[in-house]
Design a protein around this motif. Structure first.
Motif, mmCIF file in Angstrom:
data_model
loop_
_atom_site.group_PDB
_atom_site.id
_atom_site.type_symbol
_atom_site.label_atom_id
_atom_site.label_comp_id
_atom_site.label_asym_id
_atom_site.label_seq_id
_atom_site.Cartn_x
_atom_site.Cartn_y
_atom_site.Cartn_z
ATOM 1 N N VAL A 61 -9.626 2.023 -7.545
ATOM 2 C CA VAL A 61 -8.035 2.564 -7.228
ATOM 3 C C VAL A 61 -8.178 3.898 -7.593
ATOM 4 O O VAL A 61 -7.108 4.700 -7.552
ATOM 5 C CB VAL A 61 -7.109 1.775 -8.258
ATOM 6 C CG1 VAL A 61 -6.928 0.328 -8.025
ATOM 7 C CG2 VAL A 61 -7.473 1.948 -9.737
ATOM 8 N N GLU A 62 -9.186 4.656 -7.859
ATOM 9 C CA GLU A 62 -9.204 5.973 -8.138
ATOM 10 C C GLU A 62 -10.195 6.616 -7.079
ATOM 11 O O GLU A 62 -10.986 6.068 -6.513
ATOM 12 C CB GLU A 62 -9.773 6.458 -9.369
ATOM 13 C CG GLU A 62 -8.920 5.771 -10.691
ATOM 14 C CD GLU A 62 -9.818 6.173 -12.063
ATOM 15 O OE1 GLU A 62 -10.723 6.685 -12.057
ATOM 16 O OE2 GLU A 62 -9.119 5.520 -12.959
ATOM 17 N N GLY A 63 -10.037 7.980 -6.752
ATOM 18 C CA GLY A 63 -10.858 8.704 -5.654
ATOM 19 C C GLY A 63 -10.192 8.847 -4.342
ATOM 20 O O GLY A 63 -9.120 8.221 -4.139
ATOM 21 N N ASP A 64 -11.220 9.242 -3.543
ATOM 22 C CA ASP A 64 -10.670 9.713 -2.190
ATOM 23 C C ASP A 64 -10.366 8.257 -1.450
ATOM 24 O O ASP A 64 -10.964 7.283 -1.500
ATOM 25 C CB ASP A 64 -11.920 10.452 -1.507
ATOM 26 C CG ASP A 64 -11.409 10.819 -0.096
ATOM 27 O OD1 ASP A 64 -11.782 10.054 0.491
ATOM 28 O OD2 ASP A 64 -11.046 11.899 -0.111
ATOM 29 N N PRO A 65 -9.508 8.366 -0.495
ATOM 30 C CA PRO A 65 -9.144 7.097 0.195
ATOM 31 C C PRO A 65 -10.137 6.497 0.993
ATOM 32 O O PRO A 65 -10.388 5.252 1.043
ATOM 33 C CB PRO A 65 -8.082 7.663 1.205
ATOM 34 C CG PRO A 65 -7.270 8.567 0.516
ATOM 35 C CD PRO A 65 -8.485 9.500 -0.311
ATOM 36 N N ASP A 66 -11.140 7.416 1.680
ATOM 37 C CA ASP A 66 -12.422 6.929 2.321
ATOM 38 C C ASP A 66 -13.539 7.100 1.457
ATOM 39 O O ASP A 66 -14.736 6.801 2.015
ATOM 40 C CB ASP A 66 -12.677 8.237 3.321
ATOM 41 C CG ASP A 66 -11.678 8.221 4.370
ATOM 42 O OD1 ASP A 66 -10.763 7.103 4.720
ATOM 43 O OD2 ASP A 66 -11.307 9.234 4.691
ATOM 44 N N ARG A 67 -13.275 6.644 0.262
ATOM 45 C CA ARG A 67 -14.628 6.470 -0.596
ATOM 46 C C ARG A 67 -15.352 5.274 -0.265
ATOM 47 O O ARG A 67 -16.600 5.290 -0.624
ATOM 48 C CB ARG A 67 -14.198 6.331 -2.151
ATOM 49 C CG ARG A 67 -15.199 6.333 -3.309
ATOM 50 C CD ARG A 67 -14.361 6.076 -4.662
ATOM 51 N NE ARG A 67 -15.555 6.223 -5.734
ATOM 52 C CZ ARG A 67 -15.273 6.053 -6.955
ATOM 53 N NH1 ARG A 67 -13.818 5.950 -7.338
ATOM 54 N NH2 ARG A 67 -16.288 6.316 -7.709
ATOM 55 N N TRP A 68 -14.791 4.062 -0.134
ATOM 56 C CA TRP A 68 -15.328 3.014 0.459
ATOM 57 C C TRP A 68 -14.923 2.596 1.746
ATOM 58 O O TRP A 68 -14.163 2.791 2.316
ATOM 59 C CB TRP A 68 -15.200 1.924 -0.648
ATOM 60 C CG TRP A 68 -15.276 2.089 -1.907
ATOM 61 C CD1 TRP A 68 -14.210 2.144 -2.929
ATOM 62 C CD2 TRP A 68 -16.448 2.405 -2.838
ATOM 63 N NE1 TRP A 68 -14.726 2.446 -4.325
ATOM 64 C CE2 TRP A 68 -16.114 2.708 -4.016
ATOM 65 C CE3 TRP A 68 -17.843 2.524 -2.395
ATOM 66 C CZ2 TRP A 68 -17.083 2.947 -5.073
ATOM 67 C CZ3 TRP A 68 -19.019 2.682 -3.225
ATOM 68 C CH2 TRP A 68 -18.419 3.057 -4.738
ATOM 69 N N SER A 69 -15.984 1.847 2.445
ATOM 70 C CA SER A 69 -15.504 1.031 3.743
ATOM 71 C C SER A 69 -14.577 -0.085 3.379
ATOM 72 O O SER A 69 -14.972 -0.573 2.414
ATOM 73 C CB SER A 69 -16.827 0.862 4.444
ATOM 74 O OG SER A 69 -17.491 -0.307 3.809
ATOM 75 N N PRO A 70 -14.149 -0.673 4.312
ATOM 76 C CA PRO A 70 -13.551 -1.910 4.219
ATOM 77 C C PRO A 70 -14.341 -3.248 3.695
ATOM 78 O O PRO A 70 -13.923 -3.796 2.738
ATOM 79 C CB PRO A 70 -12.571 -2.378 5.406
ATOM 80 C CG PRO A 70 -12.541 -0.804 6.142
ATOM 81 C CD PRO A 70 -13.780 -0.140 5.726
ATOM 82 N N GLU A 71 -15.401 -3.132 4.123
ATOM 83 C CA GLU A 71 -16.529 -4.247 3.956
ATOM 84 C C GLU A 71 -17.024 -4.118 2.306
ATOM 85 O O GLU A 71 -17.173 -5.008 1.532
ATOM 86 C CB GLU A 71 -17.642 -4.171 4.795
ATOM 87 C CG GLU A 71 -17.391 -4.509 6.093
ATOM 88 C CD GLU A 71 -16.870 -3.504 7.044
ATOM 89 O OE1 GLU A 71 -16.757 -3.269 8.000
ATOM 90 O OE2 GLU A 71 -16.711 -2.251 6.395
ATOM 91 N N THR A 72 -17.307 -2.733 1.944
ATOM 92 C CA THR A 72 -17.672 -2.482 0.697
ATOM 93 C C THR A 72 -16.579 -2.951 -0.460
ATOM 94 O O THR A 72 -16.672 -3.340 -1.372
ATOM 95 C CB THR A 72 -17.982 -1.055 0.444
ATOM 96 O OG1 THR A 72 -19.067 -0.730 1.142
ATOM 97 C CG2 THR A 72 -18.379 -0.941 -0.961
ATOM 98 N N GLU A 73 -15.255 -2.618 -0.055
ATOM 99 C CA GLU A 73 -14.082 -2.909 -0.885
ATOM 100 C C GLU A 73 -13.856 -4.311 -0.920
ATOM 101 O O GLU A 73 -13.889 -4.890 -1.981
ATOM 102 C CB GLU A 73 -12.855 -2.348 -0.096
ATOM 103 C CG GLU A 73 -12.479 -0.942 -0.365
ATOM 104 C CD GLU A 73 -11.182 -0.441 0.242
ATOM 105 O OE1 GLU A 73 -10.844 0.651 0.235
ATOM 106 O OE2 GLU A 73 -10.559 -1.231 0.863
ATOM 107 N N ILE A 74 -14.081 -5.152 0.096
ATOM 108 C CA ILE A 74 -14.172 -6.617 -0.046
ATOM 109 C C ILE A 74 -14.996 -7.225 -1.167
ATOM 110 O O ILE A 74 -14.600 -7.677 -1.920
ATOM 111 C CB ILE A 74 -14.393 -7.228 1.347
ATOM 112 C CG1 ILE A 74 -13.267 -7.006 2.098
ATOM 113 C CG2 ILE A 74 -14.628 -8.518 0.893
ATOM 114 C CD1 ILE A 74 -13.356 -7.323 3.761
ATOM 115 N N LEU A 75 -16.253 -6.735 -1.278
ATOM 116 C CA LEU A 75 -17.170 -6.989 -1.930
ATOM 117 C C LEU A 75 -16.803 -6.722 -3.550
ATOM 118 O O LEU A 75 -17.008 -7.370 -4.445
ATOM 119 C CB LEU A 75 -18.791 -6.491 -1.785
ATOM 120 C CG LEU A 75 -19.222 -6.877 -0.346
ATOM 121 C CD1 LEU A 75 -20.460 -6.464 0.071
ATOM 122 C CD2 LEU A 75 -19.495 -8.636 -0.350
ATOM 123 N N LEU A 76 -16.332 -5.716 -3.609
ATOM 124 C CA LEU A 76 -15.843 -5.084 -5.120
ATOM 125 C C LEU A 76 -14.818 -5.673 -5.440
ATOM 126 O O LEU A 76 -14.942 -6.220 -6.614
ATOM 127 C CB LEU A 76 -15.575 -3.585 -4.913
ATOM 128 C CG LEU A 76 -16.925 -2.559 -4.973
ATOM 129 C CD1 LEU A 76 -16.275 -1.095 -4.555
ATOM 130 C CD2 LEU A 76 -17.715 -2.352 -6.029
#
Length: 213
Positions: A61-76
């Protein structure tokens, strides 16, 4: 799989909706209402709700909007949810306590599965394999995305990564949550969140009372 609370007298309830729609306020008010009736609910949130999950929350929830790809977000998100499930949700339900969570799996279905790529199949597959439970009742707070975004950014919480995707993203999220309500009509209830908070809390309390009855 649906939640497993009712057979032991406990409900697993989630509040969902776009950023700034009032989920945290209404989750807290619902917990207060249930406590006033003699119940002992656990009030929690996602991402977070357990020590390890809270550590992962900061990455999401912190940092640049493009910090993670959608796939990485899902795993996190799934890693945080699994920790939340193991350490908070399942122990509470097993003890006969209601669980009220500010967001759960439906947020991942909408945010990453529907609006940041065509990844709903991936979200559902991982959910079925490592989470395997959905709430008994999901309250989707629905409101004007422009009003909600203004409210969310005004908080200046430092957790604005998803708000920073902009208004068009919030409109897609709203459409996604509405579609989810149509997909799961027995579990999901749309709540008009553009009203006075007292009126919203009254409606929510009535819905939960019906489920408990």
């Amino acid at each position: 799989m649906s939640g497993t609370g009712p057979e032991r007298g406990a409900l697993f309830i989630s509040l969902e909706g776009i950023d700034g729609s009032g989920k945290s306020t209404q989750a807290r008010r619902l917990a207060e209402t249930l406590r006033a009736t003699g119940r002992d609910p656990v009030l929690t949130r996602e991402p977070g709700g357990a020590p390890g999950a809270e550590d992962i929350r900061r990455l999401l929830v912190e940092g640049d909007p493009d910090r993670w790809s959608p796939e990485t977000e899902i795993l996190l998100f799934m890693a945080a949810r699994r920790d939340h499930l193991e350490r908070t949700i399942r122990p509470a339900l097993s003890a006969g306590r209601d669980v009220i969570t500010d967001r759960f799996a439906d947020s991942t279905r909408v945010y990453q599965g529907a609006t940041r790529g065509d990844l709903r199949g991936l979200v559902d597959d991982i959910h079925d394999r490592v989470i395997g439970i959905d709430p008994d009742l999901t309250l989707i707070l629905d409101m004007d995305p422009e009003v909600a975004l203004t409210r969310g950014l005004a908080r200046r919480s430092g957790e604005d990564r998803f708000e920073d995707f902009g208004l068009a993203f919030q409109h897609r999220l709203r459409d996604g949550f509405r579609a989810l309500a149509a997909e799961y009509p027995r579990r999901c209830v749309l709540i008009d969140a553009g009203r006075n908070p007292d009126a919203i809390a009254t409606d929510i309390a009535a819905l939960v009372a019906q489920r408990l009855a």
